[in-house]
Write an enzyme that holds these catalytic residues in place. Sequence first.
Site, PDB file in Angstrom:
ATOM      1  N   ARG A 123      47.722  53.255  41.809  1.00  0.00           N
ATOM      2  CA  ARG A 123      48.412  52.220  41.025  1.00  0.00           C
ATOM      3  C   ARG A 123      49.477  52.837  40.119  1.00  0.00           C
ATOM      4  O   ARG A 123      50.542  52.243  39.917  1.00  0.00           O
ATOM      5  CB  ARG A 123      47.377  51.436  40.198  1.00  0.00           C
ATOM      6  CG  ARG A 123      48.029  50.428  39.252  1.00  0.00           C
ATOM      7  CD  ARG A 123      47.007  49.480  38.670  1.00  0.00           C
ATOM      8  NE  ARG A 123      47.552  48.693  37.582  1.00  0.00           N
ATOM      9  CZ  ARG A 123      46.828  47.890  36.809  1.00  0.00           C
ATOM     10  NH1 ARG A 123      45.520  47.776  37.021  1.00  0.00           N
ATOM     11  NH2 ARG A 123      47.375  47.199  35.834  1.00  0.00           N
ATOM     12  N   TYR A 132      51.728  34.878  35.418  1.00  0.00           N
ATOM     13  CA  TYR A 132      52.571  35.788  36.213  1.00  0.00           C
ATOM     14  C   TYR A 132      53.963  35.243  36.484  1.00  0.00           C
ATOM     15  O   TYR A 132      54.857  36.006  36.875  1.00  0.00           O
ATOM     16  CB  TYR A 132      51.869  36.131  37.540  1.00  0.00           C
ATOM     17  CG  TYR A 132      50.776  37.168  37.379  1.00  0.00           C
ATOM     18  CD1 TYR A 132      51.060  38.523  37.468  1.00  0.00           C
ATOM     19  CD2 TYR A 132      49.464  36.797  37.102  1.00  0.00           C
ATOM     20  CE1 TYR A 132      50.068  39.479  37.306  1.00  0.00           C
ATOM     21  CE2 TYR A 132      48.467  37.744  36.937  1.00  0.00           C
ATOM     22  CZ  TYR A 132      48.779  39.089  37.040  1.00  0.00           C
ATOM     23  OH  TYR A 132      47.800  40.035  36.872  1.00  0.00           O
TER      24      TYR A 132
HETATM   25  C1  G6P Z   1      44.536  39.775  35.762  1.00  0.00           C
HETATM   26  C2  G6P Z   1      44.719  39.421  37.213  1.00  0.00           C
HETATM   27  C3  G6P Z   1      44.172  40.438  38.118  1.00  0.00           C
HETATM   28  C4  G6P Z   1      44.672  41.813  37.765  1.00  0.00           C
HETATM   29  C5  G6P Z   1      44.326  42.122  36.331  1.00  0.00           C
HETATM   30  C6  G6P Z   1      44.949  43.444  35.907  1.00  0.00           C
HETATM   31  O1  G6P Z   1      43.293  39.443  35.353  1.00  0.00           O
HETATM   32  O2  G6P Z   1      44.176  38.183  37.538  1.00  0.00           O
HETATM   33  O3  G6P Z   1      44.462  40.085  39.430  1.00  0.00           O
HETATM   34  O4  G6P Z   1      44.091  42.783  38.594  1.00  0.00           O
HETATM   35  O5  G6P Z   1      44.753  41.141  35.474  1.00  0.00           O
HETATM   36  O6  G6P Z   1      44.316  43.891  34.771  1.00  0.00           O
HETATM   37  P1  G6P Z   1      44.408  45.420  34.345  1.00  0.00           P
HETATM   38  O7  G6P Z   1      43.568  45.524  33.136  1.00  0.00           O
HETATM   39  O8  G6P Z   1      43.899  46.198  35.507  1.00  0.00           O
HETATM   40  O9  G6P Z   1      45.863  45.693  34.086  1.00  0.00           O
HETATM   41 MN    MN Z   2      44.328  37.854  39.725  1.00  0.00          MN
END
Ligand code: G6P
Ligand code: MN
Length: 434
Positions: free
Chosen positions: A93, A254
Amino acid sequence: GVKIVTIGGGSSYTPELMEGFIKRFEEMPIREIWLVDIEEGREKLEIVGAMARRMWEASGYPTQVHTTLDRRAALPDADFVTTQFRVGLLYARIKDERIPLSWGMLGQETNGAGGIFKAFRTIPVIGEIIDDMRELCPEAWLVNFTNPSGMVTEAAIKQFGWRRTIGLCNVPVNAMLMEPKIVGYPEGAEDLTFRFAGLNHFHWHRVFDRRGADITARVIERLNDPDNGMPVNIADIPFPLDLIRAIGMLPCAYHRYYYLHAEMLAHALEEFARGESRAEQVKKTEEELFELYRDPALDHKPEQLARRGGAHYSDAACECVNAIWNDKHEHMVVSCENRGALSDLASDSIVEVSALISSKGAEPIAWGEMPAQERGWLQMMKAMEECVIDAAITGDYGRALEAFCLNPLIENGAAAQHVLDELLIAHERYLPRF
Ligand code: G6P
Ligand code: MN
Ligand code: NAD
Ligand code: MN
């Protein structure tokens, strides 16, 4: 009792999942949970597996937790396979985010070039999981949480033919949890009816009160309030309300990447310049979480997990499993086959919509037509998703470039091709088809 197999069991989200199943045990008694990971995740799996066992012990329920690196040993006769894996872990990532940012383009986990490459790495693996399921647990439901959740779900159903697949996301859950409060319905979602339609991380919704009156306009006025249910991973730059009023529907969090592309890009570039993309922040949080999980006295989900964007994940995943198992006909927002719910998209496209979840799976609730602007967005984004899935399966370079071209967060021209090439090299070991 129920048998659950969770692929990507070493995820730091596993305690969230365990908490959700413990909370629902009386309704849905789980006999065994198998947490599956791979060699790269061995240490995480051991730590979080021990943590999961402590949580179940503290609950007093008899559920057995198994950990294994052998997926085929876990799958036989599973009732539900849930997926929460990340091919290449957070190291991949970091590359997904940093490489586009280094070319001045948005670097994000599920949007833009990074999201496309997460799909490229993930889709072949979902195909292999389904091959195993066909043989070892042909009746099981696949409850997919792995991002990009909509595209991975579409590949599972359309390309790999596993019709008993449901895709999940916590974004609608969070909106339904928080929005009632900001418009004065303290009882929460019980008081209101929500209707969602669109694609994963690209949907809109409307809200109705108990008498059926459409109160969407009232919620729009509070869209930029704090505590509006926005996931913590997205910069909370305010939406332009004139635009949203004209749309007349609530965007998802988003949509900021699209409606406020310049601002969101500038914000991401600032973090990048400080040497900390979201992926790198998350890596630190993950390390802190595993430090806590190592504590043999800890037997409940720690507060700190709320720093991850997937908060309330279990209210989607565990409730979906529960609704299928108990034939609840419950309203949930899921990625499933369109079947006419959104008349602007093909009936076999996977969409993220309000649906009733029962033992037959997801029955999408008819939404109808979208206004012109959303129709355009949806058809373009679905075309982009289809190109991504096709490229992921064929390894076709031109098709990948086509997906980049369609994606509005990737600036077209020579730089797009440089980003594509760099990502292909960076992720080479996870992209055997290219
Ligand atoms: C949200 C989205 C997820 C994503 C996450 C990322 O909850 O719905 O699809 O993976 O945020 O969170 P992070 O803490 O990994 O940046
Ligand atoms: Mn999501
Ligand atoms: P992570 O980096 O911790 O990965 C989870 C585990 O998957 C790791 O232990 C890793 O070793 C394992 N893994 C990798 N390849 C595997 C394979 N082939 N088979 C089995 N296990 C494998 O990930 P995370 O940050 O905890 O996120 C987990 C997943 O959940 C990601 O795909 C993320 O995008 C997704 N997610 C989705 C939502 C949503 O709304 N749908 C919300 C949050 C997270
Ligand atoms: Mn483009």
